[in-house]
Scaffold this motif. Structure first.
Motif, PDB file in Angstrom:
ATOM      1  N   MET A   1      17.326  11.807  -7.583  1.00  0.00           N
ATOM      2  CA  MET A   1      17.488  13.089  -6.932  1.00  0.00           C
ATOM      3  C   MET A   1      17.228  14.204  -7.955  1.00  0.00           C
ATOM      4  O   MET A   1      17.740  14.171  -9.066  1.00  0.00           O
ATOM      5  N   ALA A   2      16.445  15.163  -7.566  1.00  0.00           N
ATOM      6  CA  ALA A   2      16.074  16.259  -8.461  1.00  0.00           C
ATOM      7  C   ALA A   2      17.252  17.202  -8.673  1.00  0.00           C
ATOM      8  O   ALA A   2      18.030  17.469  -7.763  1.00  0.00           O
ATOM      9  N   ARG A   3      17.356  17.686  -9.875  1.00  0.00           N
ATOM     10  CA  ARG A   3      18.369  18.659 -10.243  1.00  0.00           C
ATOM     11  C   ARG A   3      17.876  20.043  -9.834  1.00  0.00           C
ATOM     12  O   ARG A   3      16.732  20.396 -10.069  1.00  0.00           O
ATOM     13  N   THR A   4      18.722  20.836  -9.184  1.00  0.00           N
ATOM     14  CA  THR A   4      18.307  22.180  -8.769  1.00  0.00           C
ATOM     15  C   THR A   4      19.133  23.230  -9.513  1.00  0.00           C
ATOM     16  O   THR A   4      20.270  22.973  -9.918  1.00  0.00           O
ATOM     17  N   VAL A   5      18.520  24.394  -9.677  1.00  0.00           N
ATOM     18  CA  VAL A   5      19.190  25.537 -10.301  1.00  0.00           C
ATOM     19  C   VAL A   5      18.827  26.778  -9.497  1.00  0.00           C
ATOM     20  O   VAL A   5      17.833  26.785  -8.775  1.00  0.00           O
ATOM     21  N   PHE A   6      19.639  27.815  -9.626  1.00  0.00           N
ATOM     22  CA  PHE A   6      19.224  29.104  -9.098  1.00  0.00           C
ATOM     23  C   PHE A   6      18.415  29.740 -10.210  1.00  0.00           C
ATOM     24  O   PHE A   6      18.950  30.113 -11.255  1.00  0.00           O
ATOM     25  N   CYS A   7      17.123  29.854 -10.000  1.00  0.00           N
ATOM     26  CA  CYS A   7      16.207  30.339 -11.032  1.00  0.00           C
ATOM     27  C   CYS A   7      16.315  31.856 -11.164  1.00  0.00           C
ATOM     28  O   CYS A   7      16.061  32.580 -10.207  1.00  0.00           O
ATOM     29  N   GLN A   8      16.677  32.319 -12.361  1.00  0.00           N
ATOM     30  CA  GLN A   8      16.797  33.759 -12.595  1.00  0.00           C
ATOM     31  C   GLN A   8      15.447  34.451 -12.553  1.00  0.00           C
ATOM     32  O   GLN A   8      15.366  35.615 -12.181  1.00  0.00           O
ATOM     33  N   LYS A   9      14.389  33.765 -12.919  1.00  0.00           N
ATOM     34  CA  LYS A   9      13.056  34.369 -12.904  1.00  0.00           C
ATOM     35  C   LYS A   9      12.557  34.544 -11.472  1.00  0.00           C
ATOM     36  O   LYS A   9      12.081  35.592 -11.094  1.00  0.00           O
ATOM     37  N   LEU A  10      12.660  33.495 -10.672  1.00  0.00           N
ATOM     38  CA  LEU A  10      12.110  33.502  -9.315  1.00  0.00           C
ATOM     39  C   LEU A  10      13.115  33.960  -8.258  1.00  0.00           C
ATOM     40  O   LEU A  10      12.743  34.187  -7.105  1.00  0.00           O
ATOM     41  N   GLN A  11      14.381  34.057  -8.645  1.00  0.00           N
ATOM     42  CA  GLN A  11      15.457  34.467  -7.736  1.00  0.00           C
ATOM     43  C   GLN A  11      15.541  33.577  -6.493  1.00  0.00           C
ATOM     44  O   GLN A  11      15.636  34.059  -5.361  1.00  0.00           O
ATOM     45  N   LYS A  12      15.499  32.262  -6.744  1.00  0.00           N
ATOM     46  CA  LYS A  12      15.660  31.302  -5.646  1.00  0.00           C
ATOM     47  C   LYS A  12      16.100  29.961  -6.195  1.00  0.00           C
ATOM     48  O   LYS A  12      15.981  29.693  -7.389  1.00  0.00           O
TER      49      LYS A  12
END
Length: 90
Positions: A1-12
């Protein structure tokens, strides 16, 4: 399962990096807050900067300059200015 983050660059929410790619506190910040997509965008800009400015990665000043540009691009929404580069018009 892929690890997800809230990306500060892309704002998503997006797939996070698989492991810490950059050392130290900056690397930890990138790992926790930057997506694979945003990192790929940075790598493209980084390559252009290294080539256009003839940066030597053995030179601590050049590495410091590149890190400053990286932090600005990934976290402060600053665009990397590359002299002589003109984006392709769509």
């Amino acid at each position: 399962m892929a690890r997800t983050v809230f990306c500060q660059k892309l704002q998503k929410e997006a797939d996070g990096l698989d492991f810490q790619l950059y050392p130290g506190d900056v690397g930890e910040r990138i790992f926790n807050n930057i997506s694979k997509e945003a990192w790929a965008q940075w790598q493209h800009k980084q390559t252009m900067l290294i080539n256009e400015k003839h940066l030597n990665m053995m030179d601590p000043e050049h590495r410091g300059f590149l890190e400053e540009q990286m932090v600005g691009f990934l976290f402060e929404n600053k665009d990397v200015e590359i002299e002589g580069y003109k984006p392709v018009e769509k």
